[in-house]
Design a protein around this motif. Structure first.
Motif, PDB file in Angstrom:
ATOM      1  N   MET A   1      90.489  62.450 133.812  1.00 18.94           N
ATOM      2  CA  MET A   1      89.048  62.063 132.913  1.00 18.94           C
ATOM      3  C   MET A   1      88.359  63.873 133.709  1.00 18.94           C
ATOM      4  O   MET A   1      88.214  64.191 134.706  1.00 18.94           O
ATOM      5  N   VAL A   2      87.857  64.203 132.917  1.00 24.81           N
ATOM      6  CA  VAL A   2      86.651  65.370 133.301  1.00 24.81           C
ATOM      7  C   VAL A   2      85.651  65.283 132.406  1.00 24.81           C
ATOM      8  O   VAL A   2      84.837  64.011 131.646  1.00 24.81           O
ATOM      9  N   MET A   3      84.688  65.499 133.845  1.00 28.42           N
ATOM     10  CA  MET A   3      83.157  65.012 133.265  1.00 28.42           C
ATOM     11  C   MET A   3      83.212  65.526 131.502  1.00 28.42           C
ATOM     12  O   MET A   3      82.466  67.035 131.470  1.00 28.42           O
ATOM     13  N   SER A   4      82.337  65.199 131.015  1.00 25.06           N
ATOM     14  CA  SER A   4      81.554  64.968 130.077  1.00 25.06           C
ATOM     15  C   SER A   4      79.921  64.987 129.780  1.00 25.06           C
ATOM     16  O   SER A   4      79.972  63.083 130.244  1.00 25.06           O
ATOM     17  N   VAL A   5      78.955  64.769 129.045  1.00 23.53           N
ATOM     18  CA  VAL A   5      77.839  64.659 128.401  1.00 23.53           C
ATOM     19  C   VAL A   5      78.184  63.049 127.036  1.00 23.53           C
ATOM     20  O   VAL A   5      79.237  63.715 127.093  1.00 23.53           O
ATOM     21  N   ILE A   6      77.108  62.166 127.246  1.00 27.39           N
ATOM     22  CA  ILE A   6      78.099  60.637 126.171  1.00 27.39           C
ATOM     23  C   ILE A   6      77.157  61.431 125.236  1.00 27.39           C
ATOM     24  O   ILE A   6      76.134  61.073 125.412  1.00 27.39           O
ATOM     25  N   SER A   7      77.392  60.857 123.992  1.00 25.19           N
ATOM     26  CA  SER A   7      76.616  60.918 122.842  1.00 25.19           C
ATOM     27  C   SER A   7      75.542  60.482 122.901  1.00 25.19           C
ATOM     28  O   SER A   7      75.351  58.882 123.229  1.00 25.19           O
ATOM     29  N   GLY A   8      74.078  60.297 122.508  1.00 23.44           N
ATOM     30  CA  GLY A   8      73.578  59.358 122.226  1.00 23.44           C
ATOM     31  C   GLY A   8      74.002  57.472 121.644  1.00 23.44           C
ATOM     32  O   GLY A   8      73.505  56.724 122.207  1.00 23.44           O
ATOM     33  N   ARG A   9      74.554  58.050 120.708  1.00 22.17           N
ATOM     34  CA  ARG A   9      75.314  56.968 119.884  1.00 22.17           C
ATOM     35  C   ARG A   9      75.764  56.050 120.787  1.00 22.17           C
ATOM     36  O   ARG A   9      75.716  54.717 120.550  1.00 22.17           O
ATOM     37  N   ASP A  10      76.484  56.942 121.596  1.00 19.48           N
ATOM     38  CA  ASP A  10      77.814  55.847 122.675  1.00 19.48           C
ATOM     39  C   ASP A  10      77.106  55.358 123.626  1.00 19.48           C
ATOM     40  O   ASP A  10      77.230  54.554 124.661  1.00 19.48           O
ATOM     41  N   ALA A  11      75.676  56.281 124.128  1.00 18.51           N
ATOM     42  CA  ALA A  11      74.756  55.993 125.238  1.00 18.51           C
ATOM     43  C   ALA A  11      73.674  54.294 125.074  1.00 18.51           C
ATOM     44  O   ALA A  11      72.867  54.095 126.097  1.00 18.51           O
ATOM     45  N   LEU A  12      73.630  54.396 123.482  1.00 18.25           N
ATOM     46  CA  LEU A  12      72.823  53.180 123.647  1.00 18.25           C
ATOM     47  C   LEU A  12      73.331  51.341 124.212  1.00 18.25           C
ATOM     48  O   LEU A  12      72.522  50.774 124.217  1.00 18.25           O
ATOM     49  N   SER A  13      74.718  51.903 124.044  1.00 18.29           N
ATOM     50  CA  SER A  13      75.038  49.726 124.333  1.00 18.29           C
ATOM     51  C   SER A  13      74.483  50.046 126.391  1.00 18.29           C
ATOM     52  O   SER A  13      75.072  48.550 127.085  1.00 18.29           O
ATOM     53  N   TYR A  14      74.674  51.046 126.955  1.00 15.17           N
ATOM     54  CA  TYR A  14      74.131  51.198 128.418  1.00 15.17           C
ATOM     55  C   TYR A  14      72.413  50.528 128.723  1.00 15.17           C
ATOM     56  O   TYR A  14      71.857  51.012 129.890  1.00 15.17           O
ATOM     57  N   LEU A  15      71.491  50.362 127.557  1.00 14.30           N
ATOM     58  CA  LEU A  15      70.247  50.676 127.381  1.00 14.30           C
ATOM     59  C   LEU A  15      69.487  49.027 127.052  1.00 14.30           C
ATOM     60  O   LEU A  15      70.711  48.449 126.024  1.00 14.30           O
ATOM     61  N   GLU A  16      68.246  48.108 127.532  1.00 13.92           N
ATOM     62  CA  GLU A  16      68.371  47.087 126.472  1.00 13.92           C
ATOM     63  C   GLU A  16      67.069  47.741 126.661  1.00 13.92           C
ATOM     64  O   GLU A  16      65.779  48.254 127.173  1.00 13.92           O
ATOM     65  N   SER A  17      65.677  46.365 126.045  1.00 10.48           N
ATOM     66  CA  SER A  17      64.567  46.766 125.401  1.00 10.48           C
ATOM     67  C   SER A  17      63.448  47.755 125.049  1.00 10.48           C
ATOM     68  O   SER A  17      63.274  48.420 125.034  1.00 10.48           O
ATOM     69  N   PHE A  18      64.478  48.819 123.543  1.00  9.84           N
ATOM     70  CA  PHE A  18      64.140  49.842 123.107  1.00  9.84           C
ATOM     71  C   PHE A  18      62.892  49.467 122.434  1.00  9.84           C
ATOM     72  O   PHE A  18      62.536  47.896 121.508  1.00  9.84           O
ATOM     73  N   ALA A  19      61.997  50.369 122.934  1.00 10.18           N
ATOM     74  CA  ALA A  19      60.448  49.900 121.251  1.00 10.18           C
ATOM     75  C   ALA A  19      61.380  50.313 120.483  1.00 10.18           C
ATOM     76  O   ALA A  19      60.585  49.429 119.063  1.00 10.18           O
ATOM     77  N   ASP A  20      62.313  51.063 119.725  1.00  8.51           N
ATOM     78  CA  ASP A  20      62.524  51.800 118.589  1.00  8.51           C
ATOM     79  C   ASP A  20      63.727  52.440 118.124  1.00  8.51           C
ATOM     80  O   ASP A  20      63.927  53.830 118.801  1.00  8.51           O
ATOM     81  N   ARG A  21      65.062  51.771 118.801  1.00  7.37           N
ATOM     82  CA  ARG A  21      66.438  52.013 118.783  1.00  7.37           C
ATOM     83  C   ARG A  21      66.799  53.426 118.013  1.00  7.37           C
ATOM     84  O   ARG A  21      66.959  53.959 118.274  1.00  7.37           O
ATOM     85  N   GLU A  22      66.746  53.584 116.613  1.00  8.67           N
ATOM     86  CA  GLU A  22      66.602  54.497 115.658  1.00  8.67           C
ATOM     87  C   GLU A  22      66.028  55.842 116.164  1.00  8.67           C
ATOM     88  O   GLU A  22      66.428  57.228 115.810  1.00  8.67           O
ATOM     89  N   ILE A  23      64.436  54.928 116.655  1.00 11.40           N
ATOM     90  CA  ILE A  23      64.390  56.511 116.632  1.00 11.40           C
ATOM     91  C   ILE A  23      64.690  57.274 118.283  1.00 11.40           C
ATOM     92  O   ILE A  23      64.575  58.497 118.610  1.00 11.40           O
ATOM     93  N   GLN A  24      64.522  56.894 119.292  1.00 11.89           N
ATOM     94  CA  GLN A  24      65.022  57.183 120.820  1.00 11.89           C
ATOM     95  C   GLN A  24      66.546  56.945 120.839  1.00 11.89           C
ATOM     96  O   GLN A  24      66.929  58.365 121.362  1.00 11.89           O
ATOM     97  N   GLU A  25      67.905  57.114 119.803  1.00 11.66           N
ATOM     98  CA  GLU A  25      68.690  57.868 119.893  1.00 11.66           C
ATOM     99  C   GLU A  25      68.826  59.496 119.627  1.00 11.66           C
ATOM    100  O   GLU A  25      68.590  60.198 118.606  1.00 11.66           O
ATOM    101  N   GLN A  26      69.508  60.495 120.656  1.00 10.09           N
ATOM    102  CA  GLN A  26      68.849  61.621 120.092  1.00 10.09           C
ATOM    103  C   GLN A  26      70.451  62.276 120.147  1.00 10.09           C
ATOM    104  O   GLN A  26      71.601  61.378 120.735  1.00 10.09           O
TER     105      GLN A  26
END
Length: 165
Positions: A1-26
């Motif tokens: 497996m090669v190291m790679s940057v994860i998209s914001g959409r895919d990273a959403l599952s690694y966080l909780e307690s968002f102020a505004d999930r849609e605005i914070q996804e980059q």
């Protein structure tokens, strides 16, 4: 497996307690938002094995009735709203949002290790001699997730595990 940057959409599952999930996804990560800001009121101590480590004491900077905090030039500790739960095959690092830099302030952060779980903190430095205003829940930095070549041999188990949850 090669190291790679994860998209914001895919990273959403690694966080909780968002102020505004849609605005914070980059595109390449997730924006973390200001929960609280503290000013340093003492010195700290760092050693090799942490037996004499003493983190600096802080005091909370109060938000005004409209949710704004005025920060004079200096160093501050920011605690973020989001709880980060790092998988064993990922690490993350953070960069300040360009709007913060354009206001004359910067953020410094450590690496988010595999297995870390908690509410993160970073160092905010106000360079602008006129200060800066920060509103509660302001997006200050972007957390970028990277997949590792394989799972880590051990999980983060430092003093900050589960911090501020």
């Amino acid at each position: 497996m090669v190291m790679s940057v994860i998209s914001g959409r895919d990273a959403l599952s690694y966080l909780e307690s968002f102020a505004d999930r849609e605005i914070q996804e980059q595109i390449c990560g997730i924006d973390l938002t200001a929960r609280s800001i503290e000013r340093f009121v003492s010195s700290g101590s760092i050693d090799l094995d942490n037996s004499e480590r003493r983190v600096a004491e802080t005091e909370v900077v109060q938000y005004d009735e409209d949710g704004w905090a005025f920060l004079e030039q200096g160093a501050y500790l920011v605690t973020f709203n989001e709880i980060v739960r790092m998988p064993m095959d990922m690490m993350a690092f953070a960069l300040p949002r360009s709007s913060l830099l354009r206001c004359g302030a910067s953020l410094s952060a450590a690496v988010w290790d595999p297995g870390y779980n908690g509410r993160s903190q970073s160092l905010l430095v106000v360079h602008n001699p006129h200060g800066i205003r920060i509103k509660k829940n302001a997006r200050l930095m972007q957390l970028v997730f990277i997949t590792m070549k394989g799972a880590a041999e051990r999980a983060y188990s430092g003093a900050y595990q589960g911090e501020n949850i």
